[in-house]
Design a protein around this motif. Structure first.
Motif, mmCIF file in Angstrom:
data_model
loop_
_atom_site.group_PDB
_atom_site.id
_atom_site.type_symbol
_atom_site.label_atom_id
_atom_site.label_comp_id
_atom_site.label_asym_id
_atom_site.label_seq_id
_atom_site.Cartn_x
_atom_site.Cartn_y
_atom_site.Cartn_z
ATOM 1 N N ASP A 192 -1.532 3.107 -3.177
ATOM 2 C CA ASP A 192 -0.713 1.713 -4.210
ATOM 3 C C ASP A 192 -1.539 1.074 -4.421
ATOM 4 N N ILE A 193 -2.118 0.256 -3.986
ATOM 5 C CA ILE A 193 -3.049 -0.524 -3.943
ATOM 6 C C ILE A 193 -3.900 -1.127 -3.529
ATOM 7 N N GLY A 194 -4.328 0.035 -2.551
ATOM 8 C CA GLY A 194 -5.769 0.873 -1.556
ATOM 9 C C GLY A 194 -6.082 0.168 -0.238
ATOM 10 N N LYS A 195 -6.712 0.541 0.128
ATOM 11 C CA LYS A 195 -7.475 0.173 1.851
ATOM 12 C C LYS A 195 -7.944 -1.558 1.408
ATOM 13 N N GLU A 196 -8.706 -2.136 0.796
ATOM 14 C CA GLU A 196 -9.069 -3.374 0.860
ATOM 15 C C GLU A 196 -7.488 -4.051 0.320
ATOM 16 N N LYS A 197 -6.679 -4.672 -0.582
ATOM 17 C CA LYS A 197 -6.371 -5.104 -0.879
ATOM 18 C C LYS A 197 -4.978 -4.838 0.377
ATOM 19 N N TYR A 198 -5.089 -4.020 1.288
ATOM 20 C CA TYR A 198 -3.622 -3.820 1.912
ATOM 21 C C TYR A 198 -4.143 -4.463 3.019
ATOM 22 N N ASP A 199 -5.799 -4.259 3.374
ATOM 23 C CA ASP A 199 -6.045 -4.483 5.150
ATOM 24 C C ASP A 199 -5.773 -6.050 5.021
ATOM 25 N N ASN A 200 -5.798 -6.959 3.539
ATOM 26 C CA ASN A 200 -5.584 -7.974 3.426
ATOM 27 C C ASN A 200 -4.825 -8.843 3.814
ATOM 28 N N LEU A 201 -2.727 -8.182 2.474
ATOM 29 C CA LEU A 201 -2.356 -8.195 2.738
ATOM 30 C C LEU A 201 -0.956 -8.081 4.044
ATOM 31 N N ILE A 202 -1.229 -6.934 4.755
ATOM 32 C CA ILE A 202 -0.639 -6.214 5.682
ATOM 33 C C ILE A 202 -1.354 -6.115 6.461
ATOM 34 N N THR A 203 -0.347 -6.762 8.258
ATOM 35 C CA THR A 203 -0.362 -6.737 9.248
ATOM 36 C C THR A 203 0.778 -6.543 10.138
ATOM 37 N N VAL A 204 0.650 -5.141 10.744
ATOM 38 C CA VAL A 204 1.721 -4.343 11.726
ATOM 39 C C VAL A 204 1.498 -4.756 13.284
ATOM 40 N N PHE A 205 2.592 -5.265 13.752
ATOM 41 C CA PHE A 205 2.533 -5.716 14.845
ATOM 42 C C PHE A 205 3.921 -5.055 15.437
ATOM 43 N N ASN A 206 3.827 -4.990 17.143
ATOM 44 C CA ASN A 206 4.940 -4.703 17.562
ATOM 45 C C ASN A 206 5.319 -3.413 17.804
ATOM 46 N N LEU A 207 4.614 -2.122 17.644
ATOM 47 C CA LEU A 207 5.149 -0.813 17.872
ATOM 48 C C LEU A 207 5.084 0.200 18.569
ATOM 49 N N PRO A 208 5.748 0.960 19.341
ATOM 50 C CA PRO A 208 5.803 1.419 20.033
ATOM 51 C C PRO A 208 4.443 2.144 19.955
ATOM 52 N N ASP A 209 3.788 2.667 21.294
ATOM 53 C CA ASP A 209 2.727 3.449 21.253
ATOM 54 C C ASP A 209 2.259 4.672 20.061
ATOM 55 N N TYR A 210 4.144 5.861 20.628
ATOM 56 C CA TYR A 210 4.467 7.255 19.973
ATOM 57 C C TYR A 210 3.761 6.545 18.668
ATOM 58 N N ALA A 211 4.944 5.462 17.626
ATOM 59 C CA ALA A 211 5.126 5.151 16.511
ATOM 60 C C ALA A 211 3.659 4.344 15.937
ATOM 61 N N LYS A 212 2.575 3.880 16.702
ATOM 62 C CA LYS A 212 1.256 3.245 16.171
ATOM 63 C C LYS A 212 0.357 5.153 16.475
ATOM 64 N N ASP A 213 0.784 5.616 17.032
ATOM 65 C CA ASP A 213 -0.230 7.344 17.028
ATOM 66 C C ASP A 213 0.214 7.927 15.199
ATOM 67 N N SER A 214 1.695 7.408 15.113
ATOM 68 C CA SER A 214 2.418 8.202 13.732
ATOM 69 C C SER A 214 1.521 6.999 12.417
ATOM 70 N N TYR A 215 1.871 6.305 12.940
ATOM 71 C CA TYR A 215 1.359 4.868 11.859
ATOM 72 C C TYR A 215 0.396 4.970 11.361
ATOM 73 N N ASN A 216 -0.920 5.525 12.644
ATOM 74 C CA ASN A 216 -2.603 5.465 12.163
ATOM 75 C C ASN A 216 -2.427 6.646 11.696
ATOM 76 N N GLU A 217 -2.119 7.784 12.232
ATOM 77 C CA GLU A 217 -2.729 9.282 11.527
ATOM 78 C C GLU A 217 -1.793 9.188 10.068
ATOM 79 N N CYS A 218 -0.859 8.037 10.018
ATOM 80 C CA CYS A 218 -0.878 8.449 7.943
ATOM 81 C C CYS A 218 -1.544 7.136 6.982
ATOM 82 N N TYR A 219 -1.770 6.277 7.764
ATOM 83 C CA TYR A 219 -2.752 5.659 7.573
ATOM 84 C C TYR A 219 -4.598 5.967 6.885
ATOM 85 N N GLU A 220 -4.634 6.593 8.536
ATOM 86 C CA GLU A 220 -6.301 7.804 7.942
ATOM 87 C C GLU A 220 -6.055 8.111 7.011
ATOM 88 N N ASP A 221 -5.214 9.092 7.160
ATOM 89 C CA ASP A 221 -4.834 10.652 5.696
ATOM 90 C C ASP A 221 -4.706 9.729 4.705
#
Length: 119
Positions: A61-90
């Motif tokens: 909805d807001i686009g990559k630039e705004k998202y990257d400037n406004l949201i930081t995700v941390f303390n995800l377990p490794d398997y969740a990082k993979d899932s999040y990163n795949e979602c992000y890239e897609d």
């Protein structure tokens, strides 16, 4: 900058209902252009559906630039990082970037051969 401790209102990140809860917590900050740190420490059982419905729908909805400037995700377990990163890239590889939700709906109607009057 605000830190949201997700484990204060979610024990798991498992389904759409929980994703909507997270999204409701985040959106007031996004709408005010305030940076949000999402701390997932103590949250278990992540699914791709959770990320797609919460964070990646915001990204869409807001686009990559705004998202990257406004949201930081941390303390995800490794398997969740993979899932999040795949979602992000897609989501950022989206071929429909720049279309608003009304244009996307119209495109969907055309692809499905549905008249808008039927809806």
């Amino acid at each position: 900058m605000t830190t949201i401790k997700v484990n204060e209102f979610l024990e798991t990140a498992f389904d759409m209902e929980y994703a909507e809860i997270l999204k409701e917590k985040i959106m007031p900050y996004i709408e005010s252009d305030k940076h949000v740190l999402l701390d997932f420490k103590g949250v278990e059982h992540f699914t791709p559906l959770f990320f797609n419905t919460s964070l990646c729908s915001i990204l869409f909805d807001i686009g990559k630039e705004k998202y990257d400037n406004l949201i930081t995700v941390f303390n995800l377990p490794d398997y969740a990082k993979d899932s999040y990163n795949e979602c992000y890239e897609d989501t950022i590889d989206n071929h429909f970037e720049g279309l608003n939700k009304y244009e996307l709906r119209e495109l969907g109607y055309k692809l499905l051969n549905i008249d808008e009057e039927d809806n």
